[in-house]
Write an enzyme that holds these catalytic residues in place. Structure first.
Site, PDB file in Angstrom:
ATOM      1  N   GLU A   1      68.418  83.095  11.345  1.00 17.25           N
ATOM      2  CA  GLU A   1      68.128  83.094   9.907  1.00 17.25           C
ATOM      3  C   GLU A   1      69.093  83.997   9.141  1.00 17.25           C
ATOM      4  OE1 GLU A   1      65.872  83.472  12.268  1.00 17.25           O
ATOM      5  OE2 GLU A   1      64.299  81.958  11.975  1.00 17.25           O
TER       6      GLU A   1
ATOM      7  N   PHE B   1      49.138  84.466  13.321  1.00 15.06           N
ATOM      8  CA  PHE B   1      50.389  84.290  14.077  1.00 15.06           C
ATOM      9  C   PHE B   1      51.561  84.073  13.114  1.00 15.06           C
ATOM     10  CE2 PHE B   1      53.422  81.384  16.248  1.00 15.06           C
ATOM     11  CZ  PHE B   1      53.918  82.318  17.153  1.00 15.06           C
ATOM     12  N   GLN B   2      52.598  84.837  13.288  1.00 14.70           N
ATOM     13  CA  GLN B   2      53.807  84.801  12.457  1.00 14.70           C
ATOM     14  C   GLN B   2      53.515  85.076  10.984  1.00 14.70           C
ATOM     15  OE1 GLN B   2      56.121  81.243  13.523  1.00 14.70           O
ATOM     16  NE2 GLN B   2      57.159  82.462  15.084  1.00 14.70           N
TER      17      GLN B   2
ATOM     18  N   LYS C   1      51.401  77.481   4.025  1.00 13.19           N
ATOM     19  CA  LYS C   1      51.447  76.180   4.697  1.00 13.19           C
ATOM     20  C   LYS C   1      50.479  75.184   4.058  1.00 13.19           C
ATOM     21  CE  LYS C   1      51.691  74.092   9.247  1.00 13.19           C
ATOM     22  NZ  LYS C   1      51.571  74.283  10.704  1.00 13.19           N
TER      23      LYS C   1
ATOM     24  N   MET D   1      85.946 101.747  12.045  1.00 16.50           N
ATOM     25  CA  MET D   1      85.776 102.607  10.877  1.00 16.50           C
ATOM     26  C   MET D   1      84.956 103.840  11.224  1.00 16.50           C
ATOM     27  SD  MET D   1      86.818 102.997   7.868  1.00 16.50           S
ATOM     28  CE  MET D   1      87.248 101.622   6.795  1.00 16.50           C
TER      29      MET D   1
END
Lengths: 186, 581
Positions: free
Chosen positions: B56, B118-119, B168, B495
């Protein structure tokens, strides 16, 4: 002339008032502007204004002038914010409302004099307790609490945070906001 | 606009219809549990191209690259929970670099909100400080107005990221669709009007100045002010310097262009900031990387700050005159307010030439004509610049190679440098390059009315940053996106190592890298690849890189302990430039 900013580090008391659309999440956006700079919010009041759908936040915090300006511009950048202003203590009138639940015994020990002296009034009496109410500056509210507490009469105490009166342009601003049409443009 | 009304469709279809109505052609995304209703309907909307990334974070950076190169809003999509949290870095990056992206994620059903379903992740609260706006949709009838508003907010005024999540159940809910665009929001004034008095005052300040300097930032590109800025500079014979984010809005070869300002900027830009009697700052925010120590910054200058976001006025430097407005409108107003006096400024330009010569002698020659066998980052970048003749879009990751790419690239066109300026996000480069190439090819195809290729995209990566998102080679492979990848490999987090060397007594900790075989990795993804270790191979390798039809990859082994100079150490004054170790 060098473009060096004014770096006055004096911490002062500020009241910030914010007019916003009454939407979920605006409170979180406003408080995050304080918390990311580690500025504590001393008190916070949110209520609907006389204009339907518009809320007013009154936020009380201690900070520097520079930081107060940054906070204000951060708040003004929130999409739902219609207007925000900041005031220093010498620029507004702030009052609190306090309720004191005391023992009825107070009135057997010169309670009337106490009421007069502290400009308080009785709003409920019953055999178990008496409720006093007082409106005033924070110091005045605290003075009555300290007296009642010291005399052993105080059973319970609660108070509002500051309710603020500031310049009249806020009323005009509200009228102007109300005239802007619906939330999503016209 | 394509879908005005549709009867009895799902929330997912309403979402996709709204994206198409907003003119979205490409969505970068990654599916998952909660967002399956959207992916289920995607195939019914073939005009919307969905590019599956490999993470993502890749999707959001690709959307950023797409937006930065095209000035059109980038769109990415993810599922709830980890899908959405993986967007956070890109959202924060887009916030700091004023990039218009709309990030859409699914959320668990509204009835399950706050139950640790969940999630489930509380993305609305997580994105508050890093978005311009966010909103949680829980009902079908919120979809149309919210999507319209999201695109309006992301692209207008000072652009920024908008995060929208849809539960959802709202994606599955059915309803009648009626499209209505967003044309305004009463609490939001994205483009303040130009103040005519301030414009007149600006004209006077510019005409009075003997040693003026124009500083251009990303806002010039966003507002399309490039041509107006050049006209202003030419009218007054005023040198122009760019911030890192402003690079490429003035062609490298323009005679008034004196290069970059800031921590690794050009000597002329920084020295002349300190000597200028007027700074005309346009669409930039005086970031700490630009100013160094604020107490010693531009000690002789008055400051005109042209900036659309009032938050930036007086934030870091005290402004003598602020014009809070769109950069193009403001500069055009100045040009129209009266005659701009053209002064010869012979001494001022002599100073510019003197500083440029000093930099050539003390820094640039060592990079471009090193007296050693090992290649430098600078000569690699310069070889690409030479062979692309400044026509390519340069994308970078973050670190030494970023500064070298910015410094030694040539830019003929605006929006030709795509880099993570504010957040300094390692891992940004490869996916941002993918997004940029998609946008450029999309534009070329629209222009020519048949599948066509846009400008080349060359991405410079360090060996550290490449490994943060190198799985996006899979996105290039999958969709055949012809990005040209150059990994400048010094086997260090260069760096950080440079700072350890210069400011921490050379105590190198956690910066040396044991790397895999990058060429084999690229080849495993089906991308032609080669490793370059010798100077005589470089020209031909770059030629192959650019000539190869599809994606191509080169790894260039550069000096392990090379440093980027000049350098203004963090917190130091612009007067205290370092030229070498």
């Amino acid at each position: 002339m060098a473009p060096i900013k004014n770096t006055d580090t004096t911490v002062r008391e500020y009241i910030i008032t914010v007019f916003t659309e009454n939407q979920v999440g605006v409170l979180g956006r406003i408080t995050s502007i304080f918390t990311r700079r580690k500025i504590n919010i001393e008190s916070l009041k949110v209520s609907e204004t006389p204009v339907k759908g518009i809320s007013m936040f009154t936020i009380h915090a201690f900070t520097t002038e520079d930081m107060a300006c940054r906070i204000l511009s951060g708040i003004e950048r929130i999409i739902e914010v219609l207007r925000a202003d900041k005031y220093r203590t010498d620029e507004f009138t702030a009052q609190q409302i306090a309720l004191y639940k005391v023992s009825p015994e107070l009135f057997r020990k010169g309670g009337d004099a106490c009421l007069r002296e502290h400009n308080a009034r009785v709003i409920e009496i019953n055999p178990a307790y008496v409720v006093l109410e007082r409106t005033g500056a924070k110091e005045e509210i605290d003075a009555l609490r300290d007296y009642l507490s010291g005399s052993g009469m105080l059973m319970q105490f609660t108070h509002s945070e500051n309710i603020v009166l500031h310049d009249a342009s806020v009323e005009n601003a509200l009228n102007e906001i109300a005239g802007r049409g619906s939330y999503l443009g016209d | 606009m394509k879908y005005t009304e549709k009867k009895n469709i799902t929330g997912a279809e309403a979402l996709l219809s709204s994206l198409i109505n907003q003119g979205v052609k490409t969505v970068f995304g990654y599916p998952g549990g909660s967002i399956t209703p959207v992916y289920d309907r995607l195939q019914d909307y073939p005009e919307l191209r969905h590019l599956l990334t490999r993470h993502e974070q890749g999707a959001v950076h690709a959307a950023q690259g797409y937006a930065r190169v095209s000035n059109r809003t980038g769109v990415c999509m993810a599922t709830s929970g980890p899908g959405a949290t993986n967007l956070l870095t890109g959202i924060a990056d887009a916030m700091l670099d004023s990039t218009p992206v709309v990030c859409i994620a699914a959320q668990v059903p509204s009835t399950a909100l706050g139950t640790d379903f969940f999630q489930e992740a509380d993305m609305i609260n997580m994105t508050v400080p890093i978005t311009k706006w966010n909103y949680q949709i829980t009902r079908f009838d919120e979809i149309v107005p919210t999507l319209a508003k999201a695109f309006y907010i992301a692209a207008s005024g000072r652009p920024g990221p908008v995060y929208i999540e849809v539960t959802k159940d709202a994606l599955l809910e059915r309803g009648d669709y009626k499209w209505e665009p967003c044309t305004g929001i009463r609490s939001y004034n994205p483009v303040p009007a130009v103040d005519a008095d301030a414009v007149q005052e600006a004209l006077t300040l510019i005409n009075d100045a003997e040693r003026p300097l124009i500083l251009v930032g990303n806002g010039v590109k966003i507002s399309g002010a490039e041509e107006a800025v050049i006209r202003l500079a030419e009218a007054g014979n005023i040198p122009v310097a760019a911030t890192l984010m402003g690079l490429s809005c003035i062609p490298s070869g323009h005679p008034l262009n004196i290069g970059m300002v800031g921590m690794h900027g050009n000597v002329a830009g920084n020295r002349m900031t300190q000597e200028a009697d007027l700074l005309v700052a346009i669409g930039m925010r005086f970031s700490d990387r630009v100013t160094g120590n604020l107490n010693t910054y531009a000690p002789k200058a008055k400051v005109i700050h042209i900036e659309i976001d009032p938050v930036e006025i007086d934030k870091n430097v005290r402004t003598d005159l602020a014009i809070v407005a769109d950069a193009r409108e403001a500069v055009e107003a100045i040009l129209g307010a009266g005659a701009i006096i053209r002064k010869s400024r012979a001494e001022w330009f002599e100073a510019a030439e003197r500083y440029a010569a000093e930099e050539r002698e003390r820094v640039i020659d060592r990079q471009l004509r090193p007296e050693r066998d090992t290649l430098t980052m600078g000569e690699t970048v310069a070889a690409v610049a030479r062979q692309t003749a400044g026509e390519a879009v340069i994308v970078t990751d973050v670190g030494q190679h970023q500064m070298m790419a910015a410094r030694y690239s040539a830019y003929k066109h605006t929006r030709s440098l795509i880099t993570s300026g504010g957040l300094g996000t390692m891992g940004y480069g490869l996916p941002a390059a993918i997004g940029a190439k998609v946008a450029l090819d999309e534009e070329a195809t629209a222009r020519e009315g048949r599948p066509a290729r846009g400008r080349e995209v060359v991405v410079f990566l360090g060996d550290g940053g490449f490994q943060m998102t190198m799985q996006e080679l899979g996105t290039m492979l999958h969709w055949g996106i012809p990005v040209k990848v150059v990994v400048l490999n010094n086997s260090f987090l260069g760096m950080v190592r440079q700072w350890q060397q210069l400011f921490m007594g050379k105590r190198y900790n956690a910066t040396e890298l044991v790397n895999p075989d990058f060429v084999k990795i690229a080849e495993a993804y089906g991308i032609p690849a080669q490793r370059i270790t010798r100077r005589e191979e470089l020209g031909e390798a770059v030629e192959t890189l650019l000539k190869t039809e599809g994606p191509c990859f080169i790894e260039v082994i550069v000096g392990k302990e090379d440093n980027v100079f000049p350098m203004v150490p963090g917190g130091a004054s612009l007067d205290d430039l370092l030229y070498s170790e």
